[in-house]
Design an enzyme around this catalytic site. Structure first.
Site, PDB file in Angstrom:
ATOM      1  N   ARG A  51       0.813  -1.220   0.000  1.00 22.20           N
ATOM      2  CA  ARG A  51       0.000   0.000   0.000  1.00 22.20           C
ATOM      3  C   ARG A  51       0.843   1.266   0.000  1.00 22.20           C
ATOM      4  O   ARG A  51       0.371   2.331  -0.359  1.00 22.20           O
ATOM      5  CB  ARG A  51      -0.910   0.038   1.231  1.00 22.20           C
ATOM      6  CG  ARG A  51      -1.873  -1.136   1.312  1.00 22.20           C
ATOM      7  CD  ARG A  51      -2.529  -1.190   2.667  1.00 22.20           C
ATOM      8  NE  ARG A  51      -1.500  -1.453   3.691  1.00 22.20           N
ATOM      9  CZ  ARG A  51      -1.675  -1.266   4.993  1.00 22.20           C
ATOM     10  NH1 ARG A  51      -2.814  -0.810   5.456  1.00 22.20           N
ATOM     11  NH2 ARG A  51      -0.704  -1.539   5.831  1.00 22.20           N
ATOM     12  N   GLU A  65       6.357   7.403  11.997  1.00 25.91           N
ATOM     13  CA  GLU A  65       6.126   8.543  12.875  1.00 25.91           C
ATOM     14  C   GLU A  65       7.157   9.611  12.525  1.00 25.91           C
ATOM     15  O   GLU A  65       8.350   9.408  12.717  1.00 25.91           O
ATOM     16  CB  GLU A  65       6.299   8.151  14.343  1.00 25.91           C
ATOM     17  CG  GLU A  65       5.225   7.243  14.870  1.00 25.91           C
ATOM     18  CD  GLU A  65       5.464   6.842  16.324  1.00 25.91           C
ATOM     19  OE1 GLU A  65       6.616   6.966  16.821  1.00 25.91           O
ATOM     20  OE2 GLU A  65       4.506   6.390  16.954  1.00 25.91           O
ATOM     21  N   GLN A  91       6.696  26.299  15.875  1.00 23.85           N
ATOM     22  CA  GLN A  91       6.424  26.766  14.520  1.00 23.85           C
ATOM     23  C   GLN A  91       6.902  25.709  13.536  1.00 23.85           C
ATOM     24  O   GLN A  91       7.994  25.166  13.683  1.00 23.85           O
ATOM     25  CB  GLN A  91       7.162  28.090  14.276  1.00 23.85           C
ATOM     26  CG  GLN A  91       6.969  28.686  12.905  1.00 23.85           C
ATOM     27  CD  GLN A  91       7.657  30.052  12.785  1.00 23.85           C
ATOM     28  OE1 GLN A  91       7.700  30.824  13.725  1.00 23.85           O
ATOM     29  NE2 GLN A  91       8.197  30.335  11.617  1.00 23.85           N
ATOM     30  N   ASP A  92       6.081  25.411  12.520  1.00 27.74           N
ATOM     31  CA  ASP A  92       6.471  24.531  11.423  1.00 27.74           C
ATOM     32  C   ASP A  92       6.574  25.374  10.158  1.00 27.74           C
ATOM     33  O   ASP A  92       5.730  26.245   9.906  1.00 27.74           O
ATOM     34  CB  ASP A  92       5.430  23.433  11.191  1.00 27.74           C
ATOM     35  CG  ASP A  92       5.534  22.283  12.170  1.00 27.74           C
ATOM     36  OD1 ASP A  92       6.320  22.379  13.132  1.00 27.74           O
ATOM     37  OD2 ASP A  92       4.819  21.286  11.973  1.00 27.74           O
ATOM     38  N   ARG A 144      19.820  27.530  -0.422  1.00 25.44           N
ATOM     39  CA  ARG A 144      19.217  28.424   0.579  1.00 25.44           C
ATOM     40  C   ARG A 144      20.103  28.427   1.816  1.00 25.44           C
ATOM     41  O   ARG A 144      20.455  27.385   2.339  1.00 25.44           O
ATOM     42  CB  ARG A 144      17.820  27.945   0.960  1.00 25.44           C
ATOM     43  CG  ARG A 144      16.799  28.051  -0.159  1.00 25.44           C
ATOM     44  CD  ARG A 144      15.413  27.657   0.360  1.00 25.44           C
ATOM     45  NE  ARG A 144      14.412  27.684  -0.667  1.00 25.44           N
ATOM     46  CZ  ARG A 144      13.584  28.709  -0.905  1.00 25.44           C
ATOM     47  NH1 ARG A 144      13.667  29.796  -0.156  1.00 25.44           N
ATOM     48  NH2 ARG A 144      12.699  28.652  -1.858  1.00 25.44           N
ATOM     49  N   HIS A 170      21.358  30.457   7.242  1.00 21.66           N
ATOM     50  CA  HIS A 170      20.508  31.317   8.055  1.00 21.66           C
ATOM     51  C   HIS A 170      20.538  30.937   9.531  1.00 21.66           C
ATOM     52  O   HIS A 170      20.706  29.774   9.876  1.00 21.66           O
ATOM     53  CB  HIS A 170      19.058  31.231   7.558  1.00 21.66           C
ATOM     54  CG  HIS A 170      18.914  31.564   6.110  1.00 21.66           C
ATOM     55  ND1 HIS A 170      18.012  30.937   5.288  1.00 21.66           N
ATOM     56  CD2 HIS A 170      19.568  32.458   5.329  1.00 21.66           C
ATOM     57  CE1 HIS A 170      18.099  31.437   4.063  1.00 21.66           C
ATOM     58  NE2 HIS A 170      19.043  32.365   4.059  1.00 21.66           N
ATOM     59  N   LYS A 178      16.163  23.509  15.196  1.00 21.78           N
ATOM     60  CA  LYS A 178      15.320  23.051  14.090  1.00 21.78           C
ATOM     61  C   LYS A 178      15.389  21.534  13.966  1.00 21.78           C
ATOM     62  O   LYS A 178      16.441  20.938  14.155  1.00 21.78           O
ATOM     63  CB  LYS A 178      15.784  23.669  12.765  1.00 21.78           C
ATOM     64  CG  LYS A 178      15.697  25.174  12.716  1.00 21.78           C
ATOM     65  CD  LYS A 178      16.260  25.705  11.406  1.00 21.78           C
ATOM     66  CE  LYS A 178      16.207  27.218  11.364  1.00 21.78           C
ATOM     67  NZ  LYS A 178      16.820  27.738  10.126  1.00 21.78           N
ATOM     68  N   HIS A 193      22.162  27.361   9.215  1.00 22.13           N
ATOM     69  CA  HIS A 193      21.583  26.240   8.473  1.00 22.13           C
ATOM     70  C   HIS A 193      21.313  26.630   7.024  1.00 22.13           C
ATOM     71  O   HIS A 193      20.943  27.766   6.729  1.00 22.13           O
ATOM     72  CB  HIS A 193      20.261  25.817   9.138  1.00 22.13           C
ATOM     73  CG  HIS A 193      19.527  24.780   8.364  1.00 22.13           C
ATOM     74  ND1 HIS A 193      18.388  25.056   7.663  1.00 22.13           N
ATOM     75  CD2 HIS A 193      19.803  23.471   8.149  1.00 22.13           C
ATOM     76  CE1 HIS A 193      17.971  23.951   7.060  1.00 22.13           C
ATOM     77  NE2 HIS A 193      18.821  22.985   7.343  1.00 22.13           N
ATOM     78  N   TYR A 245      10.422  21.915   8.319  1.00 20.08           N
ATOM     79  CA  TYR A 245      11.162  21.918   9.576  1.00 20.08           C
ATOM     80  C   TYR A 245      10.353  22.526  10.703  1.00 20.08           C
ATOM     81  O   TYR A 245       9.537  23.409  10.510  1.00 20.08           O
ATOM     82  CB  TYR A 245      12.516  22.612   9.447  1.00 20.08           C
ATOM     83  CG  TYR A 245      12.511  24.017   8.901  1.00 20.08           C
ATOM     84  CD1 TYR A 245      12.686  25.111   9.759  1.00 20.08           C
ATOM     85  CD2 TYR A 245      12.380  24.263   7.543  1.00 20.08           C
ATOM     86  CE1 TYR A 245      12.719  26.402   9.267  1.00 20.08           C
ATOM     87  CE2 TYR A 245      12.415  25.545   7.052  1.00 20.08           C
ATOM     88  CZ  TYR A 245      12.587  26.616   7.909  1.00 20.08           C
ATOM     89  OH  TYR A 245      12.612  27.896   7.421  1.00 20.08           O
ATOM     90  N   GLU A 302      17.138  37.988  12.495  1.00 15.72           N
ATOM     91  CA  GLU A 302      17.603  37.150  11.381  1.00 15.72           C
ATOM     92  C   GLU A 302      18.988  37.591  10.905  1.00 15.72           C
ATOM     93  O   GLU A 302      19.256  38.770  10.735  1.00 15.72           O
ATOM     94  CB  GLU A 302      16.605  37.260  10.225  1.00 15.72           C
ATOM     95  CG  GLU A 302      17.012  36.501   8.992  1.00 15.72           C
ATOM     96  CD  GLU A 302      16.074  36.747   7.823  1.00 15.72           C
ATOM     97  OE1 GLU A 302      15.837  35.793   7.083  1.00 15.72           O
ATOM     98  OE2 GLU A 302      15.600  37.885   7.655  1.00 15.72           O
ATOM     99  N   ASP A 313      21.099  36.192   0.021  1.00 13.07           N
ATOM    100  CA  ASP A 313      22.117  35.240   0.459  1.00 13.07           C
ATOM    101  C   ASP A 313      23.466  35.523  -0.205  1.00 13.07           C
ATOM    102  O   ASP A 313      24.519  35.374   0.419  1.00 13.07           O
ATOM    103  CB  ASP A 313      21.672  33.801   0.195  1.00 13.07           C
ATOM    104  CG  ASP A 313      20.574  33.346   1.148  1.00 13.07           C
ATOM    105  OD1 ASP A 313      20.327  34.025   2.158  1.00 13.07           O
ATOM    106  OD2 ASP A 313      19.953  32.300   0.873  1.00 13.07           O
TER     107      ASP A 313
END
Length: 174
Positions: free
Chosen positions: A13, A18, A36-37, A48, A51, A61, A108, A121, A132, A159
Site C-alpha cells: 500500500r 512517525e 512553529q512549522d 538556501r 541562516h 530546528k 543552516h 522543519y 535574522e 544570500d
C-alpha cells in the site's frame, strides 16, 4: 546535532512512519518544545542559507524532506566549541526519511539535488526579522561543498550579499 532515522513500515500500500513523537525524541535528547512549522518548495540547484537568528530568537530546528532530495548543511557558530566554524552535511530525501536536529547556535542551509524538493522543519522559536542573520553560502573560509555546481546554483540576492563567516554577527557560546 542529532541524526534521526525513523522506523519505516512499508508494504504493497505504501509506507507509514512517525515523523515526530515527543516522548521518543525526548529520550533521544531532543527536549525542545517546537512552536512553529515551516515548509518550502524549491527547484533543482537552489541553495538556501546559511541562516540563523540571534539572541532570544535563536532557533533549534528539526528538518526533513517530504519530496525530493537536498544536501543539508549546518555550521557551528558557538564560540568555544571544538567544532566552531566547521560544517556538517548530509543528504536528506523522501526515500531515506532521515531527519536532522540542529540545535541553537548553528547556521543552516541546503541545496536541492532533485528536480524539486519540499523541505519542512520544526522550530523551537518564532521567526524574528530583526534577529535574522545570514552567512554567505560560498564563503571561501567554510569551503562548503553544496553538491551543486556553482555555475548552476540559484541563490537569492540576499544570500549572495550576506557577510562572510569572519564578519558575521554571532553571539552563541558553547
Amino acid at each position: 546535532m542529532l541524526l534521526i532515522e525513523p522506523r519505516v513500515f512499508e508494504d504493497e500500500r505504501g509506507y507509514f512512519f512517525e515523523s515526530y513523537h515527543r516522548g521518543k525524541y525526548v529520550q533521544a535528547g531532543i527536549s525542545e518544545t517546537f512552536v512553529q512549522d515551516n515548509e518550502s518548495k524549491s527547484g533543482k540547484g537552489v541553495v538556501r542559507g546559511l541562516h540563523y537568528q540571534l539572541g532570544e530568537y535563536a532557533q533549534a530546528k528539526l528538518v526533513r524532506v517530504v519530496q525530493g532530495s537536498v544536501y543539508d548543511v549546518a555550521v557551528d557558530l558557538r564560540s568555544g566549541s571544538p567544532t566552531f566554524g566547521e560544517w556538517f552535511g548530509i543528504e536528506l530525501s523522501e526515500f531515506n526519511k532521515k531527519q536532522l536536529f540542529i540545535p541553537r547556535g548553528f547556521a543552516h542551509g541546503f541545496s536541492v539535488l532533485s528536480e524539486t524538493a519540499v523541505f519542512t522543519y520544526k522550530c523551537d522559536n518564532v521567526y524574528s526579522k530583526e534577529a535574522e542573520r545570514s552567512i554567505n553560502p560560498y564563503d571561501p573560509k567554510l569551503q562548503i561543498d553544496w553538491k551543486v555546481k556553482r555555475s548552476e546554483a540559484i541563490v537569492s540576492g540576499k544570500d549572495e550579499q550576506a557577510p562572510m563567516f569572519e564578519s558575521a554577527e554571532m553571539n552563541f557560546k558553547f
